[in-house]
Write a protein that holds these residues in place. Structure first.
Motif, short mmCIF file in Angstrom:
data_model
loop_
_atom_site.label_atom_id
_atom_site.label_comp_id
_atom_site.label_asym_id
_atom_site.label_seq_id
_atom_site.Cartn_x
_atom_site.Cartn_y
_atom_site.Cartn_z
N HIS A 90 0.86 -1.20 0.00
CA HIS A 90 0.00 0.00 0.00
C HIS A 90 0.89 1.24 0.00
O HIS A 90 1.60 1.50 0.98
CB HIS A 90 -0.91 0.01 1.24
CG HIS A 90 -1.70 1.26 1.42
ND1 HIS A 90 -2.95 1.46 0.84
CD2 HIS A 90 -1.45 2.40 2.10
CE1 HIS A 90 -3.41 2.66 1.18
NE2 HIS A 90 -2.51 3.25 1.95
N HIS A 92 1.22 5.52 -1.95
CA HIS A 92 0.63 6.57 -2.81
C HIS A 92 1.76 7.22 -3.61
O HIS A 92 2.54 8.01 -3.05
CB HIS A 92 0.00 7.66 -1.95
CG HIS A 92 -1.09 7.22 -1.03
ND1 HIS A 92 -2.40 7.64 -1.16
CD2 HIS A 92 -1.08 6.40 0.06
CE1 HIS A 92 -3.14 7.11 -0.19
NE2 HIS A 92 -2.36 6.36 0.57
N LEU A 149 -1.79 3.69 -4.97
CA LEU A 149 -2.90 4.61 -5.22
C LEU A 149 -2.38 5.73 -6.12
O LEU A 149 -1.31 6.29 -5.87
CB LEU A 149 -3.44 5.20 -3.93
CG LEU A 149 -4.02 4.19 -2.92
CD1 LEU A 149 -2.96 3.82 -1.90
CD2 LEU A 149 -5.26 4.71 -2.24
N HIS A 245 -8.63 2.36 2.33
CA HIS A 245 -8.19 2.51 3.71
C HIS A 245 -9.30 2.05 4.65
O HIS A 245 -10.48 2.27 4.37
CB HIS A 245 -7.87 3.98 4.02
CG HIS A 245 -6.77 4.55 3.18
ND1 HIS A 245 -7.01 5.15 1.97
CD2 HIS A 245 -5.43 4.62 3.38
CE1 HIS A 245 -5.86 5.57 1.46
NE2 HIS A 245 -4.89 5.27 2.29
N HIS A 284 -4.22 -0.39 6.96
CA HIS A 284 -4.24 0.04 8.37
C HIS A 284 -4.98 -0.93 9.28
O HIS A 284 -4.36 -1.64 10.05
CB HIS A 284 -4.77 1.48 8.53
CG HIS A 284 -4.01 2.44 7.66
ND1 HIS A 284 -2.68 2.68 7.85
CD2 HIS A 284 -4.37 3.16 6.56
CE1 HIS A 284 -2.25 3.53 6.93
NE2 HIS A 284 -3.26 3.84 6.13
N ASP A 335 3.07 3.09 2.80
CA ASP A 335 2.08 4.17 2.82
C ASP A 335 2.73 5.55 2.65
O ASP A 335 2.38 6.51 3.35
CB ASP A 335 1.23 4.12 4.08
CG ASP A 335 0.00 5.02 3.99
OD1 ASP A 335 -0.45 5.31 2.87
OD2 ASP A 335 -0.50 5.45 5.05
ZN ZN Z 1 -2.65 5.21 2.34
#
Ligand code: ZN
Ligand code: GUN
Length: 446
Positions: A90, A92, A149, A245, A284, A335
């Motif tokens: 995960h 971004h 993402l 999320h 998370h 993340d």
């Molecule tokens: Zn995230």
């Protein structure tokens, strides 16, 4: 080494010799997990044979060297450690430029930092630039696969997949769906988000090594109509991923309870809209309801554990033992940009500390399993990547356990593999990544 000096084609036959480690199963949660041959493949003098980008054999050099003839190129890494490429479950890519933003917790941090930074991706050239910067960082840190993402803009996905395909990487990504509680410049609508996601799936999913993830940002930024559309789309394309999320922050959880009064919590919101299924990955999972882990396991969904991000935003502590007890698949994640390192080594170091605070002790073998095969399993990609079984794609990272003076000194005192790995995940960073290969092709060299 500059980009131009890296290899542009997949070598026909290449052998890698050096200490070699991969996992065949989960070493389990015990603190003193030992290297058993059913779980851990470790060869102090190993040989990995790669043909046309795929592993053809992995074992001891003594056994496999006789197979080599002049058709093989041999690359030696005698004082290093060869592992399957790391998997980041995960992250971004558009948040690369706002990493290390001071002073806020999740909801304020989104408003002040994440949203304005993502707004810049309306410019396709900016997206192309950041995709390259981000992939350079991943490879410099030994990460060869990530679940990523993008932003709400379709062109942010085109830029990312275009750059990943040009480098021959196995990557998953998706366009954010967000039609409320975000600035106007960052919102789509239920209809446009659906149309854009469909077009991206048709264009990219299954092309080369790429996979699409339907990506509602989180329950706060999508209307009921948009979540329902996402669920319909997920049912139409069962082999496409779902990515969002879940239960990251206390204020977020309270707002979700207000917005969805009929639901028993955030996971229940997703489930009611058809967003809980195999190939769904939830980042998370800190503030779950009593039954949520059981539901995640029953539906074969997976969790992305983001320790660095959870510490940085002050979100809370992930309970790995509870996820293990429920039988949920868990992968590790940086993340970025709430996470503060692209490196899975530092992420493992923080995972260890997050678990220490809860009286749980992460063994180093389990940690490196989570960063490789565990991540591949969480992303349902273990038939392609995650270890060196014959037929797997030859993505690998070469670690230098003595990359810094302190590491070199500390390594003199280690007694076994588990201790060497623990020192690496506690003191190591991108300086330890000597080289990264994708499909047997050099894509990063320090
Ligand atoms: Zn995230
Ligand atoms: N929840 C919704 N959006 C985000 C994001 O961009 N980062 C993190 N860490 N949590 C989120």
């Amino acid at each position: 080494m500059r980009q131009a000096e890296l290899e542009s084609t997949i070598p026909k036959r290449r052998a890698f010799r050096g200490p070699l480690l991969h996992f065949l199963a989960d070493p389990g949660s015990t603190a003193c997990a030992e290297a058993s041959p059913k779980v851990t493949g470790y060869f102090a003098d190993g040989l990995l044979l790669v043909e046309d980008g795929l592993v053809s054999a992995c074992g001891s050099a003594g056994d496999l060297l006789p197979r080599l003839d002049r058709s093989w190129a041999l690359t030696e890494y005698q004082d290093k450690l060869i592992l399957p490429g790391f998997v980041d479950c995960h992250t971004h890519y558009p948040q690369t430029d706002m990493i290390a933003a001071h002073g806020e917790q999740l909801l304020q941090w989104l408003q002040h930092y994440a949203f304005p930074t993502e707004g810049r991706f309306v410019d396709a050239a900016h997206a192309v630039e950041l995709a390259e910067v981000f992939l350079d960082e991943l490879l410099r840190n030994g990460t060869t696969t990530a679940l990523v993402l993008a932003t709400v803009h379709s062109q942010s996905v085109d830029a990312f997949f275009g750059a990943a395909a040009a480098r021959g990487l196995r990557m998953l990504a998706g366009k954010l769906l967000m039609d409320r509680n975000a600035p106007d410049y960052l919102t789509d609508t239920a209809a446009s988000g659906d149309a854009d996601s469909r077009a991206l799936i048709e264009h990219w999913h299954g092309v080369d090594r790429l996979g699409y993830a339907i990506t509602p940002r989180f329950a706060l930024t999508s209307s009921d109509a948009q979540l329902a559309q996402a669920g319909k789309l997920a049912a139409e394309y069962p082999d496409v991923y779902l990515h969002t999320h879940l239960a990251e922050n206390r204020d977020e959880s309270m707002r979700i309870a207000e917005l969805f009064p009929a639901s028993r919590g955030s996971l229940d919101v997703y489930e009611r809209f058809g967003l809980l299924r195999e190939r769904a990955i939830f980042a998370h999972c800190l503030y779950l309801q009593a039954d949520d882990r059981r539901r995640l396991a029953e539906c074969d969904a997976a969790i992305a554990f983001c320790p660095t991000s959870n510490l940085f935003l002050g979100s809370g502590l992930f309970d790995l033992a509870a996820a293990d007890a429920a039988g949920v698949r868990v992968g590790l994640a940086t993340d970025i940009g709430a996470g503060t390192s692209f490196g899975l080594l530092q992420t493992l170091g923080d995972a260890y500390k997050v678990l220490q605070l809860q009286g749980q002790s992460l063994s180093s073998l389990r940690a490196f399993y989570l960063a490789t095969l565990g991540g591949a399993r969480a992303l349902s990609l273990d038939r392609y990547i995650g270890n060196f079984l014959p037929g797997k794609e030859a993505d690998l990272v070469v670690l230098d356990p003595t990359a810094t003076p302190l590491l070199a000194r500390r390594m003199q005192g280690v007694h076994d593999l588990a201790e060497r790995l623990f020192v690496l995940m506690t003191l190591g960073d991108d300086r330890c990544v000597a080289a990264t290969y994708a499909l047997g092709r050099l894509v990063h060299q320090r």
